[in-house]
Design a protein around this motif. Structure first.
Motif, PDB file in Angstrom:
ATOM      1  N   ALA A 132      73.068  57.643  -6.258  1.00  0.00           N
ATOM      2  CA  ALA A 132      73.289  56.455  -7.087  1.00  0.00           C
ATOM      3  C   ALA A 132      74.528  55.695  -6.646  1.00  0.00           C
ATOM      4  O   ALA A 132      74.638  54.486  -6.844  1.00  0.00           O
ATOM      5  CB  ALA A 132      73.409  56.853  -8.556  1.00  0.00           C
ATOM      6  N   HIS A 168      67.044  50.628   2.322  1.00  0.00           N
ATOM      7  CA  HIS A 168      67.265  51.493   1.158  1.00  0.00           C
ATOM      8  C   HIS A 168      66.692  50.866  -0.111  1.00  0.00           C
ATOM      9  O   HIS A 168      66.169  51.570  -0.978  1.00  0.00           O
ATOM     10  CB  HIS A 168      68.751  51.786   0.994  1.00  0.00           C
ATOM     11  CG  HIS A 168      69.361  52.460   2.189  1.00  0.00           C
ATOM     12  ND1 HIS A 168      68.757  53.523   2.813  1.00  0.00           N
ATOM     13  CD2 HIS A 168      70.504  52.219   2.888  1.00  0.00           C
ATOM     14  CE1 HIS A 168      69.503  53.921   3.840  1.00  0.00           C
ATOM     15  NE2 HIS A 168      70.560  53.139   3.904  1.00  0.00           N
ATOM     16  N   TRP A 169      66.784  49.541  -0.219  1.00  0.00           N
ATOM     17  CA  TRP A 169      66.177  48.869  -1.377  1.00  0.00           C
ATOM     18  C   TRP A 169      64.668  49.065  -1.373  1.00  0.00           C
ATOM     19  O   TRP A 169      64.063  49.329  -2.417  1.00  0.00           O
ATOM     20  CB  TRP A 169      66.524  47.380  -1.369  1.00  0.00           C
ATOM     21  CG  TRP A 169      65.885  46.638  -2.498  1.00  0.00           C
ATOM     22  CD1 TRP A 169      66.360  46.495  -3.771  1.00  0.00           C
ATOM     23  CD2 TRP A 169      64.604  45.968  -2.462  1.00  0.00           C
ATOM     24  NE1 TRP A 169      65.473  45.776  -4.532  1.00  0.00           N
ATOM     25  CE2 TRP A 169      64.389  45.439  -3.752  1.00  0.00           C
ATOM     26  CE3 TRP A 169      63.656  45.752  -1.480  1.00  0.00           C
ATOM     27  CZ2 TRP A 169      63.242  44.710  -4.083  1.00  0.00           C
ATOM     28  CZ3 TRP A 169      62.500  45.046  -1.799  1.00  0.00           C
ATOM     29  CH2 TRP A 169      62.309  44.528  -3.090  1.00  0.00           C
ATOM     30  N   GLY A 213      69.081  62.755  -5.383  1.00  0.00           N
ATOM     31  CA  GLY A 213      69.031  61.463  -4.724  1.00  0.00           C
ATOM     32  C   GLY A 213      67.605  61.064  -4.389  1.00  0.00           C
ATOM     33  O   GLY A 213      66.694  61.892  -4.303  1.00  0.00           O
ATOM     34  N   ALA A 214      67.411  59.771  -4.203  1.00  0.00           N
ATOM     35  CA  ALA A 214      66.082  59.243  -3.886  1.00  0.00           C
ATOM     36  C   ALA A 214      65.832  59.337  -2.384  1.00  0.00           C
ATOM     37  O   ALA A 214      66.737  59.092  -1.587  1.00  0.00           O
ATOM     38  CB  ALA A 214      65.982  57.794  -4.346  1.00  0.00           C
ATOM     39  N   HIS A 272      60.305  54.666  -4.637  1.00  0.00           N
ATOM     40  CA  HIS A 272      60.641  55.836  -5.453  1.00  0.00           C
ATOM     41  C   HIS A 272      60.518  55.513  -6.940  1.00  0.00           C
ATOM     42  O   HIS A 272      59.976  56.315  -7.721  1.00  0.00           O
ATOM     43  CB  HIS A 272      62.058  56.296  -5.116  1.00  0.00           C
ATOM     44  CG  HIS A 272      62.519  57.496  -5.897  1.00  0.00           C
ATOM     45  ND1 HIS A 272      61.994  58.751  -5.695  1.00  0.00           N
ATOM     46  CD2 HIS A 272      63.453  57.622  -6.878  1.00  0.00           C
ATOM     47  CE1 HIS A 272      62.585  59.601  -6.513  1.00  0.00           C
ATOM     48  NE2 HIS A 272      63.473  58.947  -7.233  1.00  0.00           N
ATOM     49  N   GLU A 273      61.000  54.346  -7.337  1.00  0.00           N
ATOM     50  CA  GLU A 273      60.942  53.960  -8.748  1.00  0.00           C
ATOM     51  C   GLU A 273      59.516  53.762  -9.218  1.00  0.00           C
ATOM     52  O   GLU A 273      59.231  53.879 -10.420  1.00  0.00           O
ATOM     53  CB  GLU A 273      61.749  52.674  -8.956  1.00  0.00           C
ATOM     54  CG  GLU A 273      63.255  52.875  -8.822  1.00  0.00           C
ATOM     55  CD  GLU A 273      64.029  51.575  -8.855  1.00  0.00           C
ATOM     56  OE1 GLU A 273      63.390  50.505  -8.689  1.00  0.00           O
ATOM     57  OE2 GLU A 273      65.260  51.628  -9.024  1.00  0.00           O
ATOM     58  N   ARG A 297      68.431  61.041   2.008  1.00  0.00           N
ATOM     59  CA  ARG A 297      68.470  60.832   0.558  1.00  0.00           C
ATOM     60  C   ARG A 297      69.679  59.960   0.258  1.00  0.00           C
ATOM     61  O   ARG A 297      70.719  60.076   0.910  1.00  0.00           O
ATOM     62  CB  ARG A 297      68.569  62.156  -0.198  1.00  0.00           C
ATOM     63  CG  ARG A 297      67.256  62.930  -0.183  1.00  0.00           C
ATOM     64  CD  ARG A 297      67.293  64.118  -1.122  1.00  0.00           C
ATOM     65  NE  ARG A 297      65.964  64.715  -1.259  1.00  0.00           N
ATOM     66  CZ  ARG A 297      65.057  64.314  -2.131  1.00  0.00           C
ATOM     67  NH1 ARG A 297      65.337  63.306  -2.945  1.00  0.00           N
ATOM     68  NH2 ARG A 297      63.883  64.897  -2.207  1.00  0.00           N
ATOM     69  N   THR A 316      64.943  58.172   1.227  1.00  0.00           N
ATOM     70  CA  THR A 316      65.061  56.869   1.884  1.00  0.00           C
ATOM     71  C   THR A 316      64.874  57.070   3.377  1.00  0.00           C
ATOM     72  O   THR A 316      64.746  58.201   3.866  1.00  0.00           O
ATOM     73  CB  THR A 316      66.414  56.210   1.570  1.00  0.00           C
ATOM     74  OG1 THR A 316      66.418  54.848   2.031  1.00  0.00           O
ATOM     75  CG2 THR A 316      67.570  56.943   2.243  1.00  0.00           C
ATOM     76  N   ARG A 342      63.938  52.751  -2.302  1.00  0.00           N
ATOM     77  CA  ARG A 342      64.225  53.000  -3.714  1.00  0.00           C
ATOM     78  C   ARG A 342      63.151  52.365  -4.590  1.00  0.00           C
ATOM     79  O   ARG A 342      62.740  52.945  -5.610  1.00  0.00           O
ATOM     80  CB  ARG A 342      65.608  52.479  -4.113  1.00  0.00           C
ATOM     81  CG  ARG A 342      65.957  52.827  -5.564  1.00  0.00           C
ATOM     82  CD  ARG A 342      67.384  52.497  -5.906  1.00  0.00           C
ATOM     83  NE  ARG A 342      67.629  51.056  -5.930  1.00  0.00           N
ATOM     84  CZ  ARG A 342      68.811  50.520  -6.231  1.00  0.00           C
ATOM     85  NH1 ARG A 342      69.854  51.304  -6.497  1.00  0.00           N
ATOM     86  NH2 ARG A 342      68.965  49.207  -6.227  1.00  0.00           N
ATOM     87  N   SER A 343      62.679  51.183  -4.205  1.00  0.00           N
ATOM     88  CA  SER A 343      61.606  50.532  -4.957  1.00  0.00           C
ATOM     89  C   SER A 343      60.351  51.394  -4.956  1.00  0.00           C
ATOM     90  O   SER A 343      59.663  51.515  -5.982  1.00  0.00           O
ATOM     91  CB  SER A 343      61.306  49.151  -4.363  1.00  0.00           C
ATOM     92  OG  SER A 343      62.434  48.295  -4.462  1.00  0.00           O
ATOM     93  N   TYR A 384      71.173  47.154   3.831  1.00  0.00           N
ATOM     94  CA  TYR A 384      70.642  47.878   2.661  1.00  0.00           C
ATOM     95  C   TYR A 384      69.224  47.467   2.289  1.00  0.00           C
ATOM     96  O   TYR A 384      68.698  47.933   1.276  1.00  0.00           O
ATOM     97  CB  TYR A 384      71.577  47.746   1.452  1.00  0.00           C
ATOM     98  CG  TYR A 384      72.617  48.845   1.400  1.00  0.00           C
ATOM     99  CD1 TYR A 384      72.461  49.932   0.561  1.00  0.00           C
ATOM    100  CD2 TYR A 384      73.731  48.810   2.238  1.00  0.00           C
ATOM    101  CE1 TYR A 384      73.402  50.953   0.534  1.00  0.00           C
ATOM    102  CE2 TYR A 384      74.660  49.825   2.228  1.00  0.00           C
ATOM    103  CZ  TYR A 384      74.497  50.903   1.364  1.00  0.00           C
ATOM    104  OH  TYR A 384      75.422  51.920   1.349  1.00  0.00           O
TER     105      TYR A 384
END
Length: 309
Positions: A168, A219-220, A186-187, A226-227, A165, A189, A223-224, A216
């Motif tokens: 932010a 992780h990007w 946390g998101a 997750h969003e 995870r 990952t 996170r994308s 990263y």
């Protein structure tokens, strides 16, 4: 100049005549990309397994492997032995994993592959990894809405590093994937090496920002997902991976500066509490490297004070 050495065998069609698009999702045709730098591609840890998989020697439960893209970011080309389904691409400009993943997504779409498998040169999958992917795909197909990603457990020196995870403020903490319908701190990952992303989803979220050309990016990506409310499902297996940032050894100043810049881009400009947490993490890093790697310590202090490393 880029060098692209495709093989002569054409890509097979994604579905049989008269089939409904996506009705092979339980089998899940896979396109694999393996990224190398400073190492002969033939010595990439996963390449022998991928060669066997291309030949149909990966086990009955393995999904079809449509193509393997070997993306070489080294200054000098080292073409691996040719094989049907294997494509070598040399990028002497070193576009990093960002360029490799973009090319893999495009090639996967072109050859009708449902999934893109990412692999680094030093990731060691188990011998039955293709069959474990096949079982994960069948399990996922029985859940209705297919997941956007499948991830294995990844260990570095016997220590779990993925899935995880990420907060932010950019702190990454190994953790199991959340149960469906639940959320945690946390998101979720994962390390991208060893992970599979659905081709349609990957194509929709790319291109990645230029800041994440190397660090990263994984992780990007997650996170994308997750969003967008996408789900991530597990692959029941464990991969060994050499994670440079987790080795405890100092990175080169240039690489460490790139990590700091990518981390800053990932964190963005959050609220004051998150920003403080992020800068405190940087200060701790600076203190940790103060004796062993003074130049890295100076870079971390600069970032903690708000300057570009």
């Amino acid at each position: 100049m880029d060098q692209d050495l495709p093989v002569s065998a054409p890509a097979r069609p994604a579905t049989s005549p008269g089939s409904v698009p996506g009705d092979e999702s339980a089998r899940g045709r896979v396109h694999a990309v393996i990224v190398t730098y400073g190492r002969e591609p033939e010595r990439a840890a996963a390449l022998p397994l991928l060669r066997d998989w291309l030949r149909g020697a990966a086990g009955a439960a393995a999904p079809p492997l449509a193509e393997v893209l070997v993306w070489d970011n080294s200054p000098t080309a080292e073409c691996p032995a040719q094989q049907a389904g294997l494509v070598y691409r040399h990028d002497p400009s070193n576009g990093g994993t960002r360029a490799a993943y973009a090319s893999a997504a495009a090639r996967a779409s072109a050859c009708g592959a449902d999934w893109v498998l990412f692999l680094d040169q030093d990731t060691e999958p188990p011998a039955d990894f293709p069959e474990r992917i096949g079982r994960a795909l069948r399990d996922a197909a029985g859940r209705g809405v297919p997941p956007a990603a499948l991830v294995p457990r990844v260990v570095h020196d016997a220590r779990l590093v993925s899935p995880a995870r990420i907060t932010a403020s950019g702190a990454v903490r190994p953790a199991p994937l959340p149960e469906a319908g639940t959320r945690g701190a946390g998101a979720p990952t994962a390390i991208s090496s060893g992970a599979l992303l659905r081709t349609d989803v990957l194509t929709a979220i790319l291109p990645a920002p230029a800041d994440f050309w190397l660090d990263y990016l994984d992780h990007w990506l997650f996170r994308s997902l997750h969003e967008r409310g996408c789900t991530i499902a597990p692959i029941d297996c464990e991969l060994r991976h050499s994670l440079s940032v987790a080795s405890g050894e100092p990175l080169s100043p240039a690489r460490f500066a790139n990590v700091l810049r990518a981390e800053r881009a990932f964190v963005g400009r959050p609220g004051p509490v998150t920003e403080l947490a992020y800068r405190l993490r940087l200060a701790v890093r600076a203190l940790r490297w103060s004796r062993r790697a003074p130049e890295l310590s100076r870079l971390a202090w600069r970032a903690a004070l708000g300057a570009r490393p």
